[in-house]
Scaffold this motif. Structure first.
Motif, mmCIF file in Angstrom:
data_model
loop_
_atom_site.group_PDB
_atom_site.id
_atom_site.type_symbol
_atom_site.label_atom_id
_atom_site.label_comp_id
_atom_site.label_asym_id
_atom_site.label_seq_id
_atom_site.Cartn_x
_atom_site.Cartn_y
_atom_site.Cartn_z
ATOM 1 N N LEU A 112 0.843 -1.194 0.000
ATOM 2 C CA LEU A 112 0.000 0.000 0.000
ATOM 3 C C LEU A 112 0.877 1.243 0.000
ATOM 4 C CD1 LEU A 112 -2.774 -0.902 2.602
ATOM 5 C CD2 LEU A 112 -3.156 -0.312 0.193
ATOM 6 N N PRO A 113 0.565 2.238 -0.814
ATOM 7 C CA PRO A 113 1.349 3.475 -0.782
ATOM 8 C C PRO A 113 1.128 4.217 0.535
ATOM 9 C CG PRO A 113 -0.572 3.745 -2.197
ATOM 10 C CD PRO A 113 -0.523 2.297 -1.812
ATOM 11 N N ALA A 114 2.144 4.981 0.954
ATOM 12 C CA ALA A 114 2.009 5.779 2.177
ATOM 13 C C ALA A 114 1.050 6.935 1.973
ATOM 14 C CB ALA A 114 3.385 6.302 2.610
ATOM 15 N N ALA A 115 0.956 7.424 0.739
ATOM 16 C CA ALA A 115 0.069 8.542 0.428
ATOM 17 C C ALA A 115 -0.358 8.459 -1.020
ATOM 18 C CB ALA A 115 0.775 9.871 0.696
ATOM 19 N N LYS A 116 -1.565 8.951 -1.271
ATOM 20 C CA LYS A 116 -2.084 8.998 -2.634
ATOM 21 C C LYS A 116 -2.771 10.348 -2.820
ATOM 22 C CE LYS A 116 -3.864 5.248 -4.401
ATOM 23 N NZ LYS A 116 -4.793 4.131 -4.713
ATOM 24 N N ALA A 123 7.712 6.419 -11.062
ATOM 25 C CA ALA A 123 6.755 5.327 -10.858
ATOM 26 C C ALA A 123 5.592 5.742 -9.971
ATOM 27 C CB ALA A 123 7.466 4.123 -10.244
ATOM 28 N N GLY A 124 5.691 6.906 -9.323
ATOM 29 C CA GLY A 124 4.594 7.390 -8.493
ATOM 30 C C GLY A 124 3.382 7.831 -9.294
ATOM 31 N N LEU A 125 3.557 8.069 -10.597
ATOM 32 C CA LEU A 125 2.432 8.464 -11.439
ATOM 33 C C LEU A 125 1.581 7.234 -11.726
ATOM 34 C CD1 LEU A 125 1.010 10.658 -13.148
ATOM 35 C CD2 LEU A 125 2.492 9.990 -15.048
ATOM 36 N N THR A 126 0.447 7.123 -11.057
ATOM 37 C CA THR A 126 -0.391 5.933 -11.203
ATOM 38 C C THR A 126 -1.685 6.203 -11.964
ATOM 39 O OG1 THR A 126 -1.205 6.370 -8.961
ATOM 40 C CG2 THR A 126 0.508 4.705 -9.202
ATOM 41 N N GLY A 127 -1.976 7.440 -12.269
ATOM 42 C CA GLY A 127 -3.167 7.749 -13.042
ATOM 43 C C GLY A 127 -2.998 9.024 -13.829
ATOM 44 N N PHE A 128 -3.447 9.004 -15.084
ATOM 45 C CA PHE A 128 -3.380 10.211 -15.919
ATOM 46 C C PHE A 128 -4.523 10.133 -16.923
ATOM 47 C CE2 PHE A 128 -2.043 13.324 -18.953
ATOM 48 C CZ PHE A 128 -1.233 14.222 -18.247
ATOM 49 N N VAL A 146 -7.283 17.386 -17.209
ATOM 50 C CA VAL A 146 -6.496 16.199 -16.876
ATOM 51 C C VAL A 146 -6.661 15.895 -15.393
ATOM 52 C CG1 VAL A 146 -4.148 15.304 -16.617
ATOM 53 C CG2 VAL A 146 -4.807 16.467 -18.725
ATOM 54 N N LEU A 147 -6.794 14.619 -15.084
ATOM 55 C CA LEU A 147 -6.848 14.128 -13.708
ATOM 56 C C LEU A 147 -5.600 13.286 -13.478
ATOM 57 C CD1 LEU A 147 -8.622 13.918 -11.134
ATOM 58 C CD2 LEU A 147 -9.696 11.917 -12.144
ATOM 59 N N LEU A 148 -4.793 13.674 -12.495
ATOM 60 C CA LEU A 148 -3.536 12.988 -12.218
ATOM 61 C C LEU A 148 -3.574 12.365 -10.835
ATOM 62 C CD1 LEU A 148 -2.807 16.169 -13.294
ATOM 63 C CD2 LEU A 148 -0.599 15.064 -13.654
ATOM 64 N N GLU A 149 -2.920 11.225 -10.693
ATOM 65 C CA GLU A 149 -2.798 10.578 -9.388
ATOM 66 C C GLU A 149 -1.332 10.265 -9.104
ATOM 67 O OE1 GLU A 149 -5.630 7.463 -7.559
ATOM 68 O OE2 GLU A 149 -3.949 6.300 -8.355
ATOM 69 N N ASN A 150 -0.887 10.628 -7.912
ATOM 70 C CA ASN A 150 0.489 10.393 -7.475
ATOM 71 C C ASN A 150 0.461 9.507 -6.242
ATOM 72 O OD1 ASN A 150 3.218 10.522 -6.881
ATOM 73 N ND2 ASN A 150 3.135 12.590 -6.025
ATOM 74 N N SER A 151 0.968 8.277 -6.369
ATOM 75 C CA SER A 151 1.045 7.350 -5.237
ATOM 76 C C SER A 151 2.477 7.335 -4.726
ATOM 77 C CB SER A 151 0.623 5.935 -5.660
ATOM 78 O OG SER A 151 -0.721 5.936 -6.100
ATOM 79 N N ASP A 152 2.652 7.697 -3.469
ATOM 80 C CA ASP A 152 3.993 7.896 -2.916
ATOM 81 C C ASP A 152 4.243 6.906 -1.787
ATOM 82 O OD1 ASP A 152 6.033 9.350 -1.011
ATOM 83 O OD2 ASP A 152 6.183 10.360 -2.955
ATOM 84 N N HIS A 153 5.420 6.323 -1.765
ATOM 85 C CA HIS A 153 5.750 5.341 -0.736
ATOM 86 C C HIS A 153 6.574 5.940 0.389
ATOM 87 C CE1 HIS A 153 4.021 1.725 -2.546
ATOM 88 N NE2 HIS A 153 4.327 2.278 -3.700
ATOM 89 N N GLU A 154 6.702 7.283 0.414
ATOM 90 C CA GLU A 154 7.452 7.940 1.485
ATOM 91 C C GLU A 154 6.502 8.622 2.474
ATOM 92 O OE1 GLU A 154 10.754 11.480 1.831
ATOM 93 O OE2 GLU A 154 10.955 10.003 0.217
#
Length: 500
Positions: free
Chosen positions: A219-223, A249-254, A311-319
């Motif tokens: 699971l990402p730490a933040a989305k 790799a944090g770009l999970t949706g565009f 545009v709708l963007l999603e950033n999933s971050d593991h930090e």
């Protein structure tokens, strides 16, 4: 010797029980496709509860010479999972086979039966502390078996790939009623032909997927989610390039959405309040830093009024969330400076992020509310999408005056839902009857000129089966026919789908 077809329902009842062989009553939910394009008539709807029962059902159908139409959640868009009108086909519903059989945290795999609803599989993974990333608008009703049969895509293909890339193994009942257990969950297995990939995307024409071993991720730490107005399709592609460089790799949706597509959401679901679609002065309640408008907030600036695309963007971050937000801010600052974004907002809460995604996912529903339409699920190399859209928009405007274009989709992986709405006030039924084949040809020819595919994630079904030979390599088609003949010599598995 082939047994009489009339005796088949009784044979099926002996296998699964009387309650699970349906021949009378309202069977619309099984016999009519999701878009209500076609309504068939089944000899029987059979609902097995185990792989063994599926195998026995297939053997019985083969003995009686009956064609089988496998069905998951019946959410497909290419008319590939409902029976024809002959009354001789058996509709095999996998909805009772809905268990999550196992979850292996060390191996990062989850094994689920074909009838498991996608949203339930996502929830099971999350409860165990993992992410199952396949996500699409129908996830509350589509099933993992159907997802694999059509090689479904969705909103996170950019990072995680289609259903095929998420699958490590399958359990399949063959057209002869034998069971192949390929649920190893191995990431490396070079022992010959990859039979898994043979069945994924085959739309039930080679066998019935009854279970699958799927990949899990931490699971990402933040989305975080952002919404941006862009001045052109080329600007959206430029923003995608910047997002790759800033987020990796944090770009999970565009996702890209045309102004008219969002105007339909605004028209039919005004409570959703689409950011930047109108002059902010005329739409009080838009938050300064949130994606979901709430009453009382001050309006944003009007820098994006009239933007043709969003545009709708999603950033999933593991930090951390702070790290993800800082990345997003740097990206959007660079995009504003480069001129590929005219205004942008980052959701400040999970509720606001869900609100933004809900707007995107409401486009097909709003289009349905507007009336009948012609859908195109196409893919084109990302670099060629701006030229494709400009060329095809102009072509259709010239050839079909007044036509309205609802274009949106997964720009990050080159998949557009390039839909065509009838002219305002026109009879939708007449529009489809008179224009659908012609418009399909115009769009598909344009796709071919730009080295694309006429089906990106919805499959071929029966809707595109007659078109496929015009756009698929003859060599590829001959290989596909040879495989079909070798695996299903009786031709009982979902006939008339994929290969006309």
């Amino acid at each position: 010797m082939t047994l009489p077809l009339s005796q088949l329902p009784a044979a099926l009842r002996r296998i699964v029980g009387d309650a699970h062989v349906l021949t009378e009553g309202d069977l619309t939910g099984y016999e009519q496709d999701w878009r209500r394009r076609e309504r068939g008539r089944a000899l029987a709807v059979v609902r097995p509860a185990s792989t063994g029962e599926v195998a026995a059902v297939v053997r019985a159908c083969a003995a009686h010479g009956a064609a089988i139409v496998p069905q998951g959640g019946n959410t497909g868009l290419a008319v590939g999972g409902v029976p024809d009108g002959s009354g001789t086909q058996v509709l095999l519903s996998l909805r009772r086979m809905d268990r999550v059989r196992a979850l292996d945290g060390a191996n990062l795999t989850v094994t689920a039966e074909a009838g498991c609803i996608l949203q339930n599989l996502q929830a099971a993974a999350q409860e165990a502390g993992f992410l199952f990333p396949l996500s699409l608008a129908a996830e509350g009703s589509c099933t993992i078996g159907g997802n694999l049969a059509t090689n479904a895509g969705g909103t996170q293909v950019l990072r995680y790939g289609n259903a095929r890339e998420l699958c490590l193994g399958v359990e399949v009942v063959t057209p002869q009623g034998e069971v192949w257990n390929g649920l190893t969950g191995l990431r490396k297995d070079n022992t010959g032909y990859d039979l898994r990939d043979l069945f994924i995307g085959s739309e039930g024409t080679l066998g019935i997927i009854t279970a699958a071993a799927m990949k899990l991720y931490p699971l990402p730490a933040a989305k975080l989610t952002a919404w941006a107005a862009v001045p052109s399709m080329q600007a959206a592609v430029d923003l995608l390039g910047l997002a790759h460089r800033h987020l990796g790799a944090g770009l999970t949706g565009f996702e890209v959405m045309g102004q008219f597509a969002l105007s339909l959401v605004d028209k039919h679901y005004p409570q959703l309040r689409v950011p930047f679609l109108h002059d902010p002065a005329a739409a009080p309640g838009r938050p300064k830093q949130g994606g979901a408008p709430t009453g009382g907030s001050e309006p944003r600036t009007a820098g994006s009024v009239g933007a043709p695309f969003f545009v709708l963007l999603e950033n999933s971050d593991h930090e951390s969330e702070a790290h993800a937000r800082a990345q997003f801010e740097r990206l959007l600052e660079a995009a504003l400076e480069a001129g590929c974004v005219s205004d942008a907002v980052v959701a400040e809460s999970l509720a606001q992020a869900k609100g933004l995604w809900h707007i995107r996912e409401s486009i097909p529903l709003a289009q349905a509310e507007e009336g009948l339409n012609i859908k195109h699920d196409i893919s084109v190399p990302v670099s060629r999408i701006p030229a494709f859209v400009a060329e095809t928009d102009a072509l259709l405007a010239r050839e079909v005056p007044g036509v309205r274009l609802v274009d949106f989709g997964h720009l990050g992986d080159g998949n557009l839902h390039y839909n065509v709405q009838a002219p305002e006030g026109a009879d939708g039924q007449a529009f489809l009857r008179e224009q659908e084949d012609r418009i399909n040809t115009l769009v598909f020819d344009a796709v071919a000129r730009h080295a694309g595919s006429i089906s990106a994630e919805h499959g071929i079904g029966s809707l595109k089966a007659a078109k496929l030979p015009h756009y698929k390599s003859p060599v590829a088609l001959e290989l596909m026919r040879a495989i079909k003949q070798a695996v299903d010599p009786q031709g009982i598995m979902n006939p008339g789908r994929v290969l006309a």
